[in-house]
Design a protein around this motif. Sequence first.
Motif, PDB file in Angstrom:
ATOM      1  N   SER A  27       0.794  -1.168  -0.139  1.00  0.00           N
ATOM      2  CA  SER A  27      -0.141  -0.018   0.143  1.00  0.00           C
ATOM      3  C   SER A  27       0.908   1.093   0.075  1.00  0.00           C
ATOM      4  N   ARG A  28       0.325   2.470  -0.249  1.00  0.00           N
ATOM      5  CA  ARG A  28       1.240   3.482  -0.334  1.00  0.00           C
ATOM      6  C   ARG A  28       1.474   3.927   1.273  1.00  0.00           C
ATOM      7  N   ALA A  29       0.757   3.566   2.047  1.00  0.00           N
ATOM      8  CA  ALA A  29       1.014   3.848   3.487  1.00  0.00           C
ATOM      9  C   ALA A  29       2.162   2.931   3.773  1.00  0.00           C
ATOM     10  N   ARG A  30       2.319   1.692   3.365  1.00  0.00           N
ATOM     11  CA  ARG A  30       3.595   0.749   3.768  1.00  0.00           C
ATOM     12  C   ARG A  30       4.642   1.424   2.907  1.00  0.00           C
ATOM     13  N   ALA A  31       4.441   1.865   1.737  1.00  0.00           N
ATOM     14  CA  ALA A  31       5.720   2.444   1.121  1.00  0.00           C
ATOM     15  C   ALA A  31       6.460   3.760   1.766  1.00  0.00           C
ATOM     16  N   MET A  32       5.385   4.444   2.268  1.00  0.00           N
ATOM     17  CA  MET A  32       5.856   5.726   3.102  1.00  0.00           C
ATOM     18  C   MET A  32       6.619   5.294   4.580  1.00  0.00           C
ATOM     19  N   GLN A  33       5.973   3.951   5.073  1.00  0.00           N
ATOM     20  CA  GLN A  33       6.588   3.430   6.431  1.00  0.00           C
ATOM     21  C   GLN A  33       8.031   2.859   5.933  1.00  0.00           C
ATOM     22  N   LEU A  34       8.190   2.385   4.985  1.00  0.00           N
ATOM     23  CA  LEU A  34       9.484   1.747   4.460  1.00  0.00           C
ATOM     24  C   LEU A  34      10.506   3.041   4.250  1.00  0.00           C
ATOM     25  N   LEU A  35       9.986   4.161   3.583  1.00  0.00           N
ATOM     26  CA  LEU A  35      10.860   5.412   3.333  1.00  0.00           C
ATOM     27  C   LEU A  35      11.214   5.987   4.672  1.00  0.00           C
ATOM     28  N   ARG A  36      10.311   5.993   5.512  1.00  0.00           N
ATOM     29  CA  ARG A  36      10.805   6.534   6.858  1.00  0.00           C
ATOM     30  C   ARG A  36      11.757   5.945   7.411  1.00  0.00           C
ATOM     31  N   TRP A  37      11.577   4.538   7.340  1.00  0.00           N
ATOM     32  CA  TRP A  37      12.589   3.598   7.946  1.00  0.00           C
ATOM     33  C   TRP A  37      13.804   3.796   7.379  1.00  0.00           C
ATOM     34  N   MET A  38      13.911   3.773   6.116  1.00  0.00           N
ATOM     35  CA  MET A  38      15.277   3.775   5.378  1.00  0.00           C
ATOM     36  C   MET A  38      15.958   5.428   5.890  1.00  0.00           C
ATOM     37  N   ILE A  39      15.196   6.376   5.919  1.00  0.00           N
ATOM     38  CA  ILE A  39      15.644   7.624   6.145  1.00  0.00           C
ATOM     39  C   ILE A  39      16.468   7.492   7.675  1.00  0.00           C
ATOM     40  N   VAL A  40      15.430   6.924   8.647  1.00  0.00           N
ATOM     41  CA  VAL A  40      15.807   6.935  10.026  1.00  0.00           C
ATOM     42  C   VAL A  40      16.989   6.133  10.327  1.00  0.00           C
ATOM     43  N   THR A  41      17.079   4.908   9.470  1.00  0.00           N
ATOM     44  CA  THR A  41      18.157   3.727  10.067  1.00  0.00           C
ATOM     45  C   THR A  41      19.322   3.743   8.881  1.00  0.00           C
ATOM     46  N   LYS A  42      19.174   4.474   7.976  1.00  0.00           N
ATOM     47  CA  LYS A  42      20.265   4.075   7.056  1.00  0.00           C
ATOM     48  C   LYS A  42      20.923   5.921   6.646  1.00  0.00           C
ATOM     49  N   TYR A  43      19.952   6.588   6.222  1.00  0.00           N
ATOM     50  CA  TYR A  43      20.523   8.006   5.360  1.00  0.00           C
ATOM     51  C   TYR A  43      20.730   8.903   6.706  1.00  0.00           C
ATOM     52  N   LEU A  44      19.673   9.334   7.507  1.00  0.00           N
ATOM     53  CA  LEU A  44      20.186   9.979   8.684  1.00  0.00           C
ATOM     54  C   LEU A  44      21.444   9.897   9.601  1.00  0.00           C
ATOM     55  N   PRO A  45      21.786   8.495   9.719  1.00  0.00           N
ATOM     56  CA  PRO A  45      22.835   8.279  10.568  1.00  0.00           C
ATOM     57  C   PRO A  45      24.076   8.464   9.537  1.00  0.00           C
ATOM     58  N   SER A  46      24.026   8.012   8.573  1.00  0.00           N
ATOM     59  CA  SER A  46      25.099   8.082   7.553  1.00  0.00           C
ATOM     60  C   SER A  46      25.510   9.756   7.291  1.00  0.00           C
ATOM     61  N   VAL A  47      24.299  10.506   7.231  1.00  0.00           N
ATOM     62  CA  VAL A  47      24.778  12.076   6.763  1.00  0.00           C
ATOM     63  C   VAL A  47      25.217  12.502   8.294  1.00  0.00           C
ATOM     64  N   VAL A  48      24.651  12.451   9.340  1.00  0.00           N
ATOM     65  CA  VAL A  48      25.436  12.787  10.458  1.00  0.00           C
ATOM     66  C   VAL A  48      26.702  12.390  10.825  1.00  0.00           C
ATOM     67  N   GLU A  49      27.128  11.333  10.400  1.00  0.00           N
ATOM     68  CA  GLU A  49      28.591  10.891  10.523  1.00  0.00           C
ATOM     69  C   GLU A  49      29.517  11.434   9.820  1.00  0.00           C
TER      70      GLU A  49
END
Length: 150
Positions: free
Chosen positions: A56-78
């Motif tokens: 669903s679109r809601a699931r797609a948005m959930q996955l997007l948030r998860w990727m940002i929070v667990t992968k991209y945010l930590p990488s950028v902050v580092e």
Amino acid sequence: MMNTTLAIEIAEALCIRWERVVLTPYLCAAGVPTIGAGATYYEDGTRVTLHDPAISRARAMQLLRWMIVTKYLPSVVELCPGLNSPQRLAAIIDFTFNLGSGNLRISNLRKRINTGRWDDVPEELRKWVWAGGVKLRGLANRREAEIALI
């Protein structure tokens, strides 16, 4: 203390604006099975396959948030501890979502951010608009949206 929640929300909005959201598995430009807004694997580490059911679109948005929070945010902050506002953080999260942390790591963009040379950041972002030797309007527009946050 920076408001990372705001940064995540802005980054999500940028990603949604520039990434196509596809609810059935497809092969991305690099030939990798993908779903939603660029997810190549799920939270449990399972890789997306072309045989996975639609989401669903809601699931797609959930996955997007998860990727940002667990992968991209930590990488950028580092890689860029000098990011000092939610808007700047969001812009570089979007850049990294689009181009990968490896490209951020080796870029002059990162050097400019980490030395506080903010006036040079737009010029560095504008260098990342090429694919296969062709300047892509979509990438140029995405970089300008990121620049607007710098």
